[in-house]
Design an enzyme around this catalytic site. Structure first.
Site, PDB file in Angstrom:
ATOM      1  N   ASP A 114      10.094  15.961   7.393  1.00  0.00           N
ATOM      2  CA  ASP A 114       9.637  15.562   6.055  1.00  0.00           C
ATOM      3  C   ASP A 114       8.116  15.628   5.981  1.00  0.00           C
ATOM      4  OD1 ASP A 114       9.908  14.881   3.390  1.00  0.00           O
ATOM      5  OD2 ASP A 114      10.080  12.724   3.761  1.00  0.00           O
ATOM      6  N   ILE A 155       0.816  -1.216   0.000  1.00  0.00           N
ATOM      7  CA  ILE A 155       0.000   0.000   0.000  1.00  0.00           C
ATOM      8  C   ILE A 155       0.843   1.256   0.000  1.00  0.00           C
ATOM      9  CG2 ILE A 155      -2.123  -0.933   1.009  1.00  0.00           C
ATOM     10  CD1 ILE A 155      -1.133  -0.099   3.750  1.00  0.00           C
ATOM     11  N   GLY A 156       2.158   1.120   0.133  1.00  0.00           N
ATOM     12  CA  GLY A 156       2.956   2.344   0.110  1.00  0.00           C
ATOM     13  C   GLY A 156       4.429   2.070   0.263  1.00  0.00           C
TER      14      GLY A 156
END
Length: 527
Positions: A264, A144-145
């Protein structure tokens, strides 16, 4: 806002100013759209997002081996095989058993997968004498990522059938620097206790230390992220913008109170679930604030579009104000549906910022390196063009632009803090909506809504990173992390481990970390 909402608003403001009070509670209708729908502010959301059952999609949880001990009987004795979503299925929701229900009958798992999973459960018994009761296998489902420092898959927790996310932290023990960074991220994930900050629900059982190479962290599963939502075609209401910005700042206030700089903040690191709850994630670049201004800090931080001017100008020391700059860029992106400062290089990035804010004063550039100052002073003197922010969208109201201009301040010492931004009137409606129908800190009773005494909590004590000072070798850190993971195991839960025989696991193991293009670009070397 409806009359009902206004009534809730008055009661909420009373709560915000010191007592608990109540607002009418009703039923929430579920909407299945890409963009999560906001519940109206006067209605109470009764359901936890993990309990949304999506029609026509069954969660496959395969029992593998029944254990007869009473401890095992108390735990769910099942190894999860993948609950694969149809490739064509568009909805970002993941099925799970309803609360209090056992997982339904599953499609039969291939015999060899069952046998392999059963063998794995047995194989782990002699390795982990501290958990004699049993272990359960967890089986990866689909990617998913991909973060800067890890790969994330969705999995089913065999203990309760809930869908969760599993993050693989790879190449942990390559060198001392990567060891320290991963240990820091792991400790942070276990430290965080806040609804707008992603935290570790569990860490998978490590193998014997001689075979210990990767770390697997279980977190809540979130259906989307702010980047996907911003680039989607669905309209974003001003209510969405307010409730998203409120939660970003609420999470950031907590992180900053812990003395942590995220470093970030970008839309892809802001996860959003099906009822618009937002969580800050990916702490691969996070660190504790440096209070000694003579200590140099790394400049390889923050994805370029969201990078604060002090980092672009080579400042060797920066504060948590860099995160607020990133939030300002995201706020503008939510309003305008496009990246605010989309430059091709770090120098152009700085030029786009000065086009908007005007040429900074020497005082505002005091921490910049000489080459960066020379670049600014060589160029033409620019006047600020902040009124252009009103053209972002019809939602760029006076209040919105006023708050945005307090975030996008060149001088980091004059930039607004997360705490002060939360007190801005623009966010009053976001606070109302979040606490009347989305949060876990307030609750509804038969007589109405009972509000928490602290809408934007902080943490005390701060996150302590002094453990890093004494880390001197890869083997030493490996032993410390191994011990740390064993200590994190919640005594009341059956420990989880991965079934290394499954095809999905082999795919998960070989999945790669983000490509270099996704990493924050290298810092600019000013002449």
């Amino acid at each position: 806002m409806s009359l009902c909402g206004a009534r809730a608003n008055a009661k909420m403001m009373a709560a915000y100013n010191g007592g608990t009070s109540a607002a009418a509670a009703g039923h929430h209708h579920h909407h299945h759209h890409h963009l999560p729908h906001l519940p109206p502010p006067h209605l109470h959301h009764h359901h936890h997002p993990q309990h949304h059952l999506h029609p026509g999609s069954a969660a496959a949880v395969h029992p593998v081996q029944q254990h007869t001990s009473s401890a095992a009987a108390a735990a769910a004795a099942a190894a999860a095989a993948a609950a694969m979503l149809n490739p064509g299925q568009q909805q970002p929701y993941f099925p799970s058993p309803a609360p209090g229900q056992a997982p339904g009958p599953a499609a039969a798992a291939p015999a060899q997968v069952q046998a392999a999973a059963a063998a794995t459960v047995k194989a782990h018994h002699h390795q982990h004498s501290h958990h004699p009761q049993q272990q359960l296998d967890i089986e990866p489902d689909r990617p998913i990522g991909y973060g800067a420092f890890g790969v994330v898959w969705s999995v089913t927790d065999p203990r309760d059938g809930k869908r969760v996310a599993l993050k693989k932290m790879p190449n942990v023990f390559q060198n001392l620097v990567s060891c320290k960074r991963v240990f820091r991220e792991l400790k942070m994930l276990c430290f965080f206790k806040h609804d707008n900050v992603l935290s570790a629900l569990d860490i998978l059982q490590p193998p014997h230390i001689d075979y210990f190479e990767e770390i697997y962290v279980v977190t809540e599963l979130m259906q989307s992220d702010l980047h996907k939502i911003i680039v989607s075609p669905q309209p974003l209401s001003s209510d969405h913008v307010k409730v998203f910005l409120y939660q970003i700042l609420r999470g950031l206030k907590y992180l900053h109170s812990a003395g942590i700089l995220h470093r970030d903040i970008k839309p892809g690191n802001l996860l959003v679930n099906s009822n618009c709850v937002l969580k800050i994630c990916d702490f691969g670049l996070a660190r504790v604030e440096e209070l000694d201004e003579s200590r140099h800090m790394t400049q390889e931080v923050v994805t370029q579009y969201y990078r604060a001017p002090e980092i672009l100008m080579g400042s060797r020391h920066y504060s948590n104000a860099i995160d607020i700059w990133s939030v300002g860029c995201i706020f503008a992106e939510l309003l305008g549906r496009r990246i605010l400062f989309q430059a091709q290089s770090p120098i152009q990035q700085l030029d786009l910022i000065t086009d908007l804010l005007g040429t900074p004063s020497l005082e505002a550039m005091r921490t910049a390196c000489e080459g960066a100052k020379a670049h600014i002073l060589r160029g033409p003197h620019k006047q600020p063009s902040l009124p252009v922010l009103y053209t972002l969208s019809s939602q760029a109201t006076h209040e919105a632009v006023h708050l945005l201009c307090r975030m996008l301040v060149f001088d980091p010492s004059k930039r607004i803090s997360a705490k002060d931004a939360l007190a801005h009137p623009y966010l009053d409606e976001g606070r109302l909506r979040y606490h009347t129908c989305m949060c876990k800190c307030c609750f509804s009773t038969s007589t109405g809504r009972v509000y928490t005494s602290d809408f934007e909590p902080i943490t005390n004590p701060k996150f302590d990173d002094t453990f890093e000072k004494n880390l001197s070798s890869v083997r030493q850190v490996k032993e410390i992390i191994h011990q740390f993971i064993l200590e994190q195991q919640k005594g009341n839960r059956v420990p989880l481990c991965i079934n290394p025989q499954s095809a999905a696991f082999k795919s998960f193991i070989s999945s790669t970390v983000a490509q270099p293009s996704e990493m924050p670009p290298s810092p600019l070397v000013w002449e």
